[in-house]
Design a protein around this motif. Structure first.
Motif, PDB file in Angstrom:
ATOM      1  N   UNK A 213      39.250  30.705  47.622  1.00  0.00           N
ATOM      2  CA  UNK A 213      39.687  30.081  48.865  1.00  0.00           C
ATOM      3  C   UNK A 213      40.551  28.853  48.639  1.00  0.00           C
ATOM      4  N   UNK A 214      40.211  28.010  47.652  1.00  0.00           N
ATOM      5  CA  UNK A 214      40.930  26.748  47.448  1.00  0.00           C
ATOM      6  C   UNK A 214      42.137  26.901  46.536  1.00  0.00           C
ATOM      7  N   UNK A 215      42.038  27.756  45.509  1.00  0.00           N
ATOM      8  CA  UNK A 215      43.131  27.887  44.544  1.00  0.00           C
ATOM      9  C   UNK A 215      43.853  29.217  44.652  1.00  0.00           C
ATOM     10  N   UNK A 216      43.477  30.061  45.625  1.00  0.00           N
ATOM     11  CA  UNK A 216      44.175  31.316  45.940  1.00  0.00           C
ATOM     12  C   UNK A 216      44.271  32.227  44.721  1.00  0.00           C
ATOM     13  N   UNK A 217      43.150  32.355  44.008  1.00  0.00           N
ATOM     14  CA  UNK A 217      43.089  33.259  42.860  1.00  0.00           C
ATOM     15  C   UNK A 217      42.459  34.571  43.292  1.00  0.00           C
ATOM     16  N   UNK A 218      42.815  35.638  42.604  1.00  0.00           N
ATOM     17  CA  UNK A 218      42.338  36.974  42.945  1.00  0.00           C
ATOM     18  C   UNK A 218      41.075  37.304  42.152  1.00  0.00           C
ATOM     19  N   UNK A 219      40.408  38.344  42.595  1.00  0.00           N
ATOM     20  CA  UNK A 219      39.171  38.749  41.931  1.00  0.00           C
ATOM     21  C   UNK A 219      39.408  39.275  40.515  1.00  0.00           C
ATOM     22  N   UNK A 220      40.447  40.089  40.236  1.00  0.00           N
ATOM     23  CA  UNK A 220      40.687  40.514  38.844  1.00  0.00           C
ATOM     24  C   UNK A 220      40.971  39.344  37.908  1.00  0.00           C
ATOM     25  N   UNK A 221      41.669  38.326  38.394  1.00  0.00           N
ATOM     26  CA  UNK A 221      41.935  37.168  37.535  1.00  0.00           C
ATOM     27  C   UNK A 221      40.651  36.407  37.202  1.00  0.00           C
ATOM     28  N   UNK A 222      39.746  36.321  38.151  1.00  0.00           N
ATOM     29  CA  UNK A 222      38.507  35.596  37.897  1.00  0.00           C
ATOM     30  C   UNK A 222      37.556  36.378  36.999  1.00  0.00           C
ATOM     31  N   UNK A 223      37.657  37.687  36.985  1.00  0.00           N
ATOM     32  CA  UNK A 223      36.787  38.492  36.136  1.00  0.00           C
ATOM     33  C   UNK A 223      37.294  38.611  34.700  1.00  0.00           C
ATOM     34  N   UNK A 224      38.507  38.210  34.463  1.00  0.00           N
ATOM     35  CA  UNK A 224      39.063  38.270  33.105  1.00  0.00           C
ATOM     36  C   UNK A 224      38.498  37.109  32.286  1.00  0.00           C
ATOM     37  N   UNK A 225      37.692  37.427  31.279  1.00  0.00           N
ATOM     38  CA  UNK A 225      37.048  36.396  30.470  1.00  0.00           C
ATOM     39  C   UNK A 225      38.051  35.638  29.620  1.00  0.00           C
TER      40      UNK A 225
END
Length: 349
Positions: A213-225
């Motif tokens: 919500x705050x940094x407009x990142x996507x779910x695939x980017x957050x799941x990439x270790x």
């Protein structure tokens, strides 16, 4: 000084002779005396047979030798683990059958039924009770729960400390060797607990929802270790849900600046998306209001249509015309409404 005393009553002529007993009373007294003597004789014989039950003047049992046939665990000279092998004295079967209590009757409904408890599914209530887990999770759900627990335990393993101070990693802020090994293993960040509290704008943890919500990142980017390492923690809402993912703030900001170009570009994109959300919400509200107005108009029109009066005319009343040149086979008439009295002229053929 002698005080006056009340004289004792003197027997009168009627009291000199006691009341004679009837034969029935004499017989009852003799029977009670014989019963009392029999009870006393039985008590004396029982005491002679078992001297331990005798009582002295202080109502205490005297010291005596304990018989060998006594199976009490408090017998002197008998250890706790030893078992007396001497058989008890035999009792006639006739006496046993008459004096032994009957065995308890078992309920036929409970035969063959047992209550099984799985201790692995019990929950410790911290109040001295073990309660069953009300969620009713199956074996597969329990395995997934254990797998998530193992994943979290792998991240909190602390490496050993070296005796040489130069070999131990140090905090990037204060050069202290008491660093947080969880941050080092997961995020590759050398920082101690004190510095984390002093610099929350840099070392605080963010949830996945805040990053999206705050940094407009996507779910695939957050799941990439490799792009963004994350720390796993139990879900605070429900333990059976997926683990909560926590990200380091300064790593998330660095990745967001790299993705959007600069903080100003991120703010502009955030404003644009916020404006789009506002427009969509406003358009949805207007569409709903338009549909409501349409339904209201249709309802009002239908209600007015239902309230309109429908004439119900009766039979035709023939009217004679003044001139006699009327068409053959036709005549005029009137019809009157039964409710409001409205009249119309009709022509009858």
């Amino acid at each position: 000084m002698d005080h006056p005393r009340t004289p004792s009553p003197q027997p009168g002529p009627s009291d000199s002779r006691p009341n004679p007993l009837t034969p029935e009373q004499t017989k009852r007294i003799e029977i009670n005396r014989l019963k009392a003597k029999a009870r006393l004789r039985a008590t004396i014989e029982a005491n002679n047979a078992n001297p331990i039950s005798l009582r002295n003047a202080n109502n205490k049992r005297p010291l005596s030798v304990v018989p060998v046939t006594n199976t009490s665990p408090t017998v002197p000279g008998q250890s706790a683990g030893s078992v007396t092998t001497s058989a008890p004295p035999k009792v006639p079967s006739s006496v046993t059958a008459s004096t032994a209590p009957e065995p308890l009757k078992r309920d036929a409904k409970l035969m063959g039924r047992y209550l099984d408890y799985d201790l692995s599914k019990m929950v410790d209530s911290r109040g001295g009770f073990l309660i069953e887990d009300p969620s009713g999770e199956d074996e597969s759900e329990r395995r997934r729960l254990l797998a998530r627990e193992r994943e979290r335990m792998k991240q909190v393993l602390d490496p050993p400390m070296y005796m040489d101070p130069s070999m131990n990693p140090r905090c990037a802020e204060c050069q202290s060797i008491s660093i947080d090994h969880t941050f080092k293993n997961i995020f590759g960040c050398l920082v101690c607990n004190e510095c984390k509290e002093k610099h929350p704008e840099k070392y605080s943890l963010l949830t996945k929802t805040e990053c999206k919500e705050d940094y407009l990142l996507t779910d695939p980017e957050l799941r990439d270790q490799e792009l963004l390492p994350h720390l796993l923690r139990p879900n605070p809402h429900k333990a059976t849900w997926n683990n909560m993912m926590l990200f380091l703030r300064y790593q998330v900001e660095e990745f967001a600046w790299k993705k959007w170009g600069s903080p100003e570009a991120l703010d502009a994109e955030y404003e644009r998306r916020t404006e789009e959300k506002r427009k969509k919400k406003s358009k949805k509200f207007e569409d709903g209001l338009r549909d409501l107005r349409k339904k209201t108009r249709e309802g009002v029109w239908q209600r007015r249509k239902d309230e309109e009066h429908v004439h119900e005319f009766g039979e035709v009343e023939r009217v004679e015309e003044a001139d006699g040149d009327q068409m053959q086979g036709s005549s005029s008439g009137k019809q009157r409404c039964k409710e409001c009295g409205f009249e119309i002229e009709v022509e009858v053929f």
